[in-house]
Design a protein around this motif. Structure first.
Motif, short mmCIF file in Angstrom:
data_model
loop_
_atom_site.label_atom_id
_atom_site.label_comp_id
_atom_site.label_asym_id
_atom_site.label_seq_id
_atom_site.Cartn_x
_atom_site.Cartn_y
_atom_site.Cartn_z
N SER A 1 -59.42 33.48 -37.29
CA SER A 1 -60.11 32.41 -36.57
C SER A 1 -59.16 31.88 -35.52
CB SER A 1 -60.57 31.32 -37.52
OG SER A 1 -59.46 30.74 -38.18
N PHE A 2 -59.72 31.24 -34.49
CA PHE A 2 -58.86 30.76 -33.40
C PHE A 2 -59.24 29.35 -33.02
CE2 PHE A 2 -62.48 32.66 -31.34
CZ PHE A 2 -62.77 31.81 -30.29
N SER A 3 -58.33 28.71 -32.29
CA SER A 3 -58.60 27.37 -31.77
C SER A 3 -58.76 27.45 -30.25
CB SER A 3 -57.46 26.41 -32.14
OG SER A 3 -56.27 26.81 -31.49
N VAL A 4 -59.32 26.40 -29.67
CA VAL A 4 -59.61 26.35 -28.24
C VAL A 4 -58.32 26.35 -27.43
CG1 VAL A 4 -60.85 25.02 -26.48
CG2 VAL A 4 -61.66 25.02 -28.84
N ALA A 5 -58.38 26.89 -26.24
CA ALA A 5 -57.20 27.05 -25.38
C ALA A 5 -56.69 25.71 -24.87
CB ALA A 5 -57.55 27.94 -24.20
N ASP A 6 -55.39 25.67 -24.65
CA ASP A 6 -54.76 24.53 -23.98
C ASP A 6 -53.71 25.08 -23.03
OD1 ASP A 6 -53.01 25.46 -25.90
OD2 ASP A 6 -52.27 23.49 -26.46
N ARG A 7 -53.17 24.25 -22.19
CA ARG A 7 -52.14 24.69 -21.24
C ARG A 7 -50.83 24.86 -21.98
NH1 ARG A 7 -53.75 26.16 -16.15
NH2 ARG A 7 -55.48 24.89 -15.52
N ALA A 8 -50.17 26.01 -21.76
CA ALA A 8 -48.95 26.33 -22.50
C ALA A 8 -47.70 25.89 -21.78
CB ALA A 8 -48.89 27.81 -22.79
N GLY A 9 -47.67 25.99 -20.50
CA GLY A 9 -46.44 25.68 -19.79
C GLY A 9 -46.69 24.92 -18.52
N SER A 10 -45.67 24.33 -18.01
CA SER A 10 -45.81 23.59 -16.75
C SER A 10 -45.50 24.51 -15.60
CB SER A 10 -44.88 22.38 -16.75
OG SER A 10 -43.55 22.82 -16.87
N GLY A 11 -46.25 24.42 -14.54
CA GLY A 11 -46.01 25.24 -13.36
C GLY A 11 -46.72 26.57 -13.42
N GLU A 12 -47.00 27.10 -14.59
CA GLU A 12 -47.71 28.37 -14.72
C GLU A 12 -49.15 28.08 -15.11
OE1 GLU A 12 -46.07 31.29 -17.28
OE2 GLU A 12 -44.02 30.79 -16.76
N ASP A 13 -49.97 29.03 -14.84
CA ASP A 13 -51.35 28.93 -15.30
C ASP A 13 -51.47 29.65 -16.64
OD1 ASP A 13 -52.25 27.48 -13.13
OD2 ASP A 13 -52.57 29.29 -11.93
N MET A 14 -50.70 29.19 -17.62
CA MET A 14 -50.66 29.81 -18.96
C MET A 14 -51.55 28.99 -19.89
SD MET A 14 -49.14 32.15 -20.96
CE MET A 14 -47.69 32.63 -20.10
N HIS A 15 -52.48 29.69 -20.51
CA HIS A 15 -53.37 29.08 -21.50
C HIS A 15 -52.97 29.64 -22.87
CE1 HIS A 15 -56.10 27.52 -18.40
NE2 HIS A 15 -55.79 28.64 -17.75
N ALA A 16 -52.85 28.78 -23.86
CA ALA A 16 -52.41 29.21 -25.20
C ALA A 16 -53.58 29.16 -26.17
CB ALA A 16 -51.28 28.32 -25.69
N PHE A 17 -53.60 30.15 -27.05
CA PHE A 17 -54.61 30.22 -28.10
C PHE A 17 -53.88 30.36 -29.43
CE2 PHE A 17 -56.63 31.73 -24.29
CZ PHE A 17 -57.91 31.20 -24.35
N ALA A 18 -54.36 29.65 -30.43
CA ALA A 18 -53.79 29.73 -31.77
C ALA A 18 -54.75 30.49 -32.68
CB ALA A 18 -53.53 28.34 -32.32
N ILE A 19 -54.21 31.41 -33.43
CA ILE A 19 -55.03 32.24 -34.34
C ILE A 19 -54.44 32.09 -35.74
CG2 ILE A 19 -55.79 34.58 -34.90
CD1 ILE A 19 -55.28 35.26 -31.93
N ILE A 20 -55.32 31.90 -36.68
CA ILE A 20 -54.94 31.88 -38.10
C ILE A 20 -55.68 33.04 -38.75
CG2 ILE A 20 -55.04 30.60 -40.27
CD1 ILE A 20 -54.94 28.04 -38.62
N GLY A 21 -54.97 33.83 -39.53
CA GLY A 21 -55.62 34.99 -40.15
C GLY A 21 -54.95 35.45 -41.41
N GLN A 22 -55.50 36.51 -41.94
CA GLN A 22 -55.01 37.07 -43.18
C GLN A 22 -55.11 38.59 -43.09
OE1 GLN A 22 -56.88 35.24 -46.51
NE2 GLN A 22 -55.99 36.63 -48.00
N VAL A 23 -54.05 39.28 -43.54
CA VAL A 23 -53.99 40.75 -43.50
C VAL A 23 -53.60 41.25 -44.88
CG1 VAL A 23 -52.83 42.74 -42.46
CG2 VAL A 23 -53.21 40.70 -41.11
N GLU A 24 -54.32 42.27 -45.37
CA GLU A 24 -53.94 42.91 -46.62
C GLU A 24 -52.73 43.79 -46.38
OE1 GLU A 24 -57.38 45.02 -47.87
OE2 GLU A 24 -58.23 43.28 -48.87
N TRP A 25 -51.94 43.99 -47.43
CA TRP A 25 -50.80 44.89 -47.31
C TRP A 25 -51.31 46.30 -47.12
CZ3 TRP A 25 -46.70 43.66 -51.56
CH2 TRP A 25 -46.21 42.37 -51.39
N PRO A 26 -50.62 47.09 -46.28
CA PRO A 26 -51.06 48.48 -46.10
C PRO A 26 -50.74 49.31 -47.33
CG PRO A 26 -49.17 48.00 -44.66
CD PRO A 26 -49.53 46.74 -45.40
#
Length: 176
Positions: free
Chosen positions: A151-176
């Motif tokens: 699942s992810f959260s809505v984007a926000d600005r990541a840095g100043s001066g750049e047009d960087m948008h940050a997204f946060a993802i929370i997840g779960q992975v089974e062991w291979p």
């Protein structure tokens, strides 16, 4: 003729074959009784051995030893398994992350899975363009083998001066 001769002639001889037949029958009967007693004793001994085996429960002991062995192997191999699973997750993320940038990755191991928090940055002038690029990445992430939740959260600005948008993802992975 004398009295003796007369007596011997009058004396009747019984045939011997019924007597021998009776002796043979008695002998066979005795042998059968002895065999019956031996068979009963063998059955009793076999039954006692079976009861002792059931009471000893060797299968339960073997199962307990085997379970203990696998528990020990699991806990001894746990750190390296986590390490390999985390490295595998990072390699698979690296293969799908372009053109996004990995800003942060945090992994929390469980017994049979890895929970992760991931922050990615998207360089784009408009938020809609950043969301489209992120949507492509997020779909690839959800299609990775072993990913059970994401699942992810809505984007926000990541840095100043750049047009960087940050997204946060929370997840779960089974062991291979």
């Amino acid at each position: 003729m004398t009295h003796r001769d007369n007596h011997s002639q009058t004396r009747r001889r019984w045939p011997l074959w019924p007597f021998f037949f009776f002796i043979v029958l008695v002998a066979v009967s005795l042998l059968l009784h002895v065999e019956k007693k031996q068979r009963r004793q063998e059955i009793r001994q076999t039954n006692d051995r079976f009861t002792a085996m059931v009471n000893a429960r060797p299968l339960d002991q073997i199962k307990a030893q085997r379970a203990r062995f696998y528990e020990i192997q699991f806990y001894l191999a746990y750190p390296s398994s986590i390490s390999y699973a985390t490295a595998d997750l990072i390699l698979r993320l690296h293969g799908i992350i372009r053109p996004l940038r990995l800003l942060e990755l945090q992994v929390e191991p469980g017994l049979h899975d890895l929970k992760f928090e991931l922050r990615v940055g998207v360089t784009a002038a408009a938020p809609e363009q950043a969301r489209r690029q992120f949507a492509v990445f997020f779909e690839k992430l959800r299609n990775l083998s072993g990913v059970t939740q994401a699942s992810f959260s809505v984007a926000d600005r990541a840095g100043s001066g750049e047009d960087m948008h940050a997204f946060a993802i929370i997840g779960q992975v089974e062991w291979p």
